[in-house]
Scaffold this active site. Structure first.
Site, PDB file in Angstrom:
ATOM      1  N   ARG A  95      -6.114   4.627  16.860  1.00 20.44           N
ATOM      2  CA  ARG A  95      -6.807   3.579  16.100  1.00 20.44           C
ATOM      3  C   ARG A  95      -7.002   2.317  16.936  1.00 20.44           C
ATOM      4  O   ARG A  95      -8.015   1.625  16.805  1.00 20.44           O
ATOM      5  CB  ARG A  95      -6.026   3.286  14.815  1.00 20.44           C
ATOM      6  CG  ARG A  95      -6.172   4.420  13.773  1.00 20.44           C
ATOM      7  CD  ARG A  95      -5.020   4.404  12.792  1.00 20.44           C
ATOM      8  NE  ARG A  95      -5.216   5.317  11.676  1.00 20.44           N
ATOM      9  CZ  ARG A  95      -4.982   6.644  11.720  1.00 20.44           C
ATOM     10  NH1 ARG A  95      -4.578   7.216  12.854  1.00 20.44           N
ATOM     11  NH2 ARG A  95      -5.152   7.399  10.639  1.00 20.44           N
TER      12      ARG A  95
ATOM     13  N   LYS B 130      -3.495  22.707   9.860  1.00 22.52           N
ATOM     14  CA  LYS B 130      -3.188  21.788  10.968  1.00 22.52           C
ATOM     15  C   LYS B 130      -3.568  22.481  12.286  1.00 22.52           C
ATOM     16  O   LYS B 130      -4.329  23.440  12.289  1.00 22.52           O
ATOM     17  CB  LYS B 130      -1.710  21.405  10.925  1.00 22.52           C
ATOM     18  CG  LYS B 130      -1.334  20.596   9.683  1.00 22.52           C
ATOM     19  CD  LYS B 130      -1.902  19.205   9.740  1.00 22.52           C
ATOM     20  CE  LYS B 130      -1.518  18.378   8.527  1.00 22.52           C
ATOM     21  NZ  LYS B 130      -2.225  17.107   8.472  1.00 22.52           N
TER      22      LYS B 130
ATOM     23  N   ARG C  35       3.591  20.656  17.705  1.00 19.38           N
ATOM     24  CA  ARG C  35       4.717  20.421  16.783  1.00 19.38           C
ATOM     25  C   ARG C  35       5.556  21.687  16.580  1.00 19.38           C
ATOM     26  O   ARG C  35       6.751  21.607  16.308  1.00 19.38           O
ATOM     27  CB  ARG C  35       4.230  19.860  15.449  1.00 19.38           C
ATOM     28  CG  ARG C  35       3.421  18.581  15.610  1.00 19.38           C
ATOM     29  CD  ARG C  35       3.876  17.437  14.731  1.00 19.38           C
ATOM     30  NE  ARG C  35       3.067  16.261  15.017  1.00 19.38           N
ATOM     31  CZ  ARG C  35       3.415  15.282  15.848  1.00 19.38           C
ATOM     32  NH1 ARG C  35       4.570  15.317  16.495  1.00 19.38           N
ATOM     33  NH2 ARG C  35       2.617  14.257  16.062  1.00 19.38           N
TER      34      ARG C  35
ATOM     35  N   ASP D  74       3.897  15.854   9.158  1.00 16.99           N
ATOM     36  CA  ASP D  74       3.953  16.416  10.514  1.00 16.99           C
ATOM     37  C   ASP D  74       5.360  16.879  10.894  1.00 16.99           C
ATOM     38  O   ASP D  74       5.555  17.475  11.957  1.00 16.99           O
ATOM     39  CB  ASP D  74       3.461  15.380  11.537  1.00 16.99           C
ATOM     40  CG  ASP D  74       1.956  15.151  11.403  1.00 16.99           C
ATOM     41  OD1 ASP D  74       1.260  16.019  10.844  1.00 16.99           O
ATOM     42  OD2 ASP D  74       1.478  14.094  11.848  1.00 16.99           O
TER      43      ASP D  74
ATOM     44  N   SER E 174      -0.865   8.116  16.065  1.00 11.00           N
ATOM     45  CA  SER E 174      -1.878   7.635  15.108  1.00 11.00           C
ATOM     46  C   SER E 174      -2.312   6.217  15.444  1.00 11.00           C
ATOM     47  O   SER E 174      -3.503   5.875  15.394  1.00 11.00           O
ATOM     48  CB  SER E 174      -1.307   7.641  13.683  1.00 11.00           C
ATOM     49  OG  SER E 174      -1.079   8.948  13.252  1.00 11.00           O
TER      50      SER E 174
ATOM     51  N   ARG F  29       0.891  26.088  10.225  1.00 18.69           N
ATOM     52  CA  ARG F  29       2.282  25.743  10.571  1.00 18.69           C
ATOM     53  C   ARG F  29       3.308  26.433   9.679  1.00 18.69           C
ATOM     54  O   ARG F  29       4.463  26.588  10.083  1.00 18.69           O
ATOM     55  CB  ARG F  29       2.466  24.220  10.533  1.00 18.69           C
ATOM     56  CG  ARG F  29       1.793  23.571  11.723  1.00 18.69           C
ATOM     57  CD  ARG F  29       2.043  22.085  11.803  1.00 18.69           C
ATOM     58  NE  ARG F  29       1.461  21.595  13.049  1.00 18.69           N
ATOM     59  CZ  ARG F  29       1.128  20.326  13.275  1.00 18.69           C
ATOM     60  NH1 ARG F  29       1.328  19.403  12.342  1.00 18.69           N
ATOM     61  NH2 ARG F  29       0.619  19.970  14.434  1.00 18.69           N
TER      62      ARG F  29
ATOM     63  N   GLN G  85      -6.726  11.019   7.760  1.00 14.02           N
ATOM     64  CA  GLN G  85      -7.911  11.226   8.597  1.00 14.02           C
ATOM     65  C   GLN G  85      -9.176  11.094   7.756  1.00 14.02           C
ATOM     66  O   GLN G  85     -10.160  10.490   8.182  1.00 14.02           O
ATOM     67  CB  GLN G  85      -7.845  12.594   9.281  1.00 14.02           C
ATOM     68  CG  GLN G  85      -6.726  12.650  10.320  1.00 14.02           C
ATOM     69  CD  GLN G  85      -6.580  14.005  10.976  1.00 14.02           C
ATOM     70  OE1 GLN G  85      -7.267  14.957  10.627  1.00 14.02           O
ATOM     71  NE2 GLN G  85      -5.668  14.107  11.928  1.00 14.02           N
TER      72      GLN G  85
ATOM     73  N   SER H 120      -5.079  12.529   2.734  1.00 11.47           N
ATOM     74  CA  SER H 120      -5.285  12.690   4.173  1.00 11.47           C
ATOM     75  C   SER H 120      -5.704  11.371   4.793  1.00 11.47           C
ATOM     76  O   SER H 120      -6.739  10.802   4.420  1.00 11.47           O
ATOM     77  CB  SER H 120      -6.364  13.753   4.432  1.00 11.47           C
ATOM     78  OG  SER H 120      -6.905  13.573   5.731  1.00 11.47           O
TER      79      SER H 120
HETATM   80  C1  S3P Z   1      -3.094  11.702  11.133  1.00  9.82           C
HETATM   81  C2  S3P Z   1      -3.120  12.132   9.832  1.00  9.82           C
HETATM   82  C3  S3P Z   1      -2.496  13.389   9.376  1.00  9.82           C
HETATM   83  C4  S3P Z   1      -1.500  13.915  10.411  1.00  9.82           C
HETATM   84  C5  S3P Z   1      -2.051  13.870  11.803  1.00  9.82           C
HETATM   85  C6  S3P Z   1      -2.405  12.449  12.187  1.00  9.82           C
HETATM   86  C7  S3P Z   1      -3.765  10.438  11.470  1.00  9.82           C
HETATM   87  O1  S3P Z   1      -3.485  14.368   9.194  1.00  9.82           O
HETATM   88  O2  S3P Z   1      -1.127  15.235  10.073  1.00  9.82           O
HETATM   89  O3  S3P Z   1      -1.113  14.373  12.722  1.00  9.82           O
HETATM   90  O4  S3P Z   1      -3.541   9.888  12.569  1.00  9.82           O
HETATM   91  O5  S3P Z   1      -4.540   9.948  10.633  1.00  9.82           O
HETATM   92  P1  S3P Z   1      -4.261  14.534   7.775  1.00  9.82           P
HETATM   93  O6  S3P Z   1      -5.064  13.326   7.553  1.00  9.82           O
HETATM   94  O7  S3P Z   1      -5.133  15.747   7.974  1.00  9.82           O
HETATM   95  O8  S3P Z   1      -3.186  14.745   6.758  1.00  9.82           O
END
Ligand code: S3P
Length: 433
Positions: free
Chosen positions: A27, A342, A388, A315, A23, A346, A169, A167
């Site tokens: 970024r 995902k 995963r 995760d 992550s 999963r 994301q 979330s």
């Molecule tokens: C992530 C957010 C999570 C996570 C993903 C990475 C990120 O997803 O499951 O592996 O880097 O922002 P979600 O935002 O869909 O929960």
């Protein structure tokens, strides 16, 4: 390595450092591209997913240098991206498509973005809805819910938005679009998702305000290039933490692991199950908490979990299901419906594959129930093309009688390209193919 073959393993010992956080690596490249001047990233995760983010930024005109573990991004400022001459391909990476869409919503040129078969099945309306509210034009299959997406933005206006799911994301896509708006953009979540975007924006000098479940970012502020040392990925360490609990005669020291509280659900849940996990040398690096972990063989018991604990371990649920298969009693994981959307479903995937190894597992509408303690026996299992799932099954294989073959295991390179070398280094019995 199409098929990964792992045998019953009776000891795991030694010191390892896991690769950089996925992550945070995504970024760092994205914000580095939008910043003025250079951003130096050390311990960048050069995995398939993060390299996709870098390639997208290169297509948008950003120069990026790769020197071993160090990456230098030559930022061109908030207005510095240029129209790509082809589709942006995110491969398997949900973080890339969702966060990049937030950035693309702030551009007045047109972009087309898509990814592999898994990406093209995953819901995008969770980002296209708020980004359209901010003023972006987005077209996609299923009324903008499915990639490929065509995005043309610019002239965005700030919004206050309540997300339906917790979330990172979604939150990050909106905050990144907010960088291109005059004034404050606010996201309010039902539960706190990982906050790496908020932390890193502040490191780049952007004003951010956090109040419980609300995050606000002030747009049109210049980002200043900086140095980012990416901590080791706790989500990758999770496979070794769990393996050390399950394998007899295990004593592992895992150094330089990210311990951001929005990610440490795995440590809290395993500790509730009776795991012997010690955290030492805690320190802070660019706002992120980092430390070392010592984990030893543990006798685990089943637990019932849900709510924010599941969000903080989102995760790690597949590998927790593996831990539960070896624990005394029943484990129930609820409030985990997000796992169905995902890289694979999963819940269905881990339930089906653990069942093939002999575990007593059932799917619930929003989670999974595992009756622990049934001995597992090696079998041929499938990754469902999900890194995963492959990695969680590799942990199960260490404690399954005989040999386990994991098919379509190449997907491990999405988050942990050198997993096998690290596993062998601490004593995992892997059969060379
Ligand atoms: C992530 C957010 C999570 C996570 C993903 C990475 C990120 O997803 O499951 O592996 O880097 O922002 P979600 O935002 O869909 O929960």
């Amino acid at each position: 390595m199409e098929v990964l073959r792992i045998r019953l393993t009776d000891q795991l010992q030694g010191e390892i450092s896991v690769p950089g956080d996925k992550s945070i690596s995504h970024r760092a490249v994205m914000l580095g591209a939008l910043a003025e001047g250079e951003t130096r990233i050390t311990n960048f995760l050069a995995s398939d997913d993060c390299l996709r983010t870098a390639a997208c930024m290169q297509h948008l005109g950003i120069e990026i240098e790769f020197n071993g573990g160090e990456v230098v991004v030559y930022g061109r400022g908030l207005e510095g991206l240029s129209e790509p001459d082809d589709l942006l391909d995110v491969g398997n990476s949900g973080t890339t498509i969702r966060l990049m869409s937030g950035i693309l919503a702030g551009q007045s040129f047109s972009t087309f973005i898509s990814g592999d078969a898994s990406i093209r099945r995953r819901p995008m309306d969770r980002i296209t809805k708020p980004l359209r509210l901010m003023g972006a034009e987005i077209i996609g299959r299923d009324q903008g819910n499915l990639a490929p997406l065509a995005i043309r933005g610019g002239n965005l206006k700030p919004i206050t938005y309540r997300t339906e799911v917790a979330s990172a994301q979604v939150k990050s896509a909106i905050l990144l679009a907010g960088l291109f708006c005059d004034g404050w953009t606010e996201v309010i979540e039902p539960a706190k998702s990982r906050d790496h975007t908020e932390i890193m924006l502040q490191a780049f000098g952007v004003p951010v305000e956090v109040d419980d479940l609300s995050v606000r970012v002030r747009g049109k502020q210049p980002l200043q290039g900086c140095e980012i040392a990416v901590p080791g990925d706790l989500s990758s360490a999770a496979y070794f933490i769990t393996a050390a609990c399950l394998v007899p005669n295990a004593d592992l020291f895992i150094t330089n692991v990210g311990l951001n509280p929005s990610r440490t659900g795995i440590i809290d849940i395993l500790t509730m199950m009776g795991a012997d996990i010690q955290i030492v040398n805690q320190r802070r690096s660019m706002g992120e908490l980092v430390g070392d972990l010592r984990v030893k063989t543990s006798r685990l018991k089943g637990v019932t979990i849900g709510g924010e604990l599941v969000v903080r371990a989102i995760d790690e649920i597949p590998v927790l299901a593996v831990a539960a298969a070896f624990a005394d009693g029943v484990t129930e994981i609820r409030d985990a419906a997000e796992l169905k959307v995902k890289e694979s479903n999963r819940i269905a995937a881990i339930a089906a594959e653990l069942h093939k190894l002999g575990a007593d597992v059932s799917e619930l509408s929003d989670g999974i129930r595992i009756k622990g303690g049934k001995p597992l026996t090696g079998a041929v299992v499938s990754s469902h093309h999900d890194h995963r799932i492959a990695l969680a099954l590799a942990v199960a294989a260490l404690r399954a009688e005989g040999e386990t073959q994991i098919t379509n295991a190449d997907c491990i390179s999405v988050s942990y390209p050198r997993f096998l070398q690290d596993l062998v280094q601490i004593g995992g019995v892997v059969i060379d193919t």
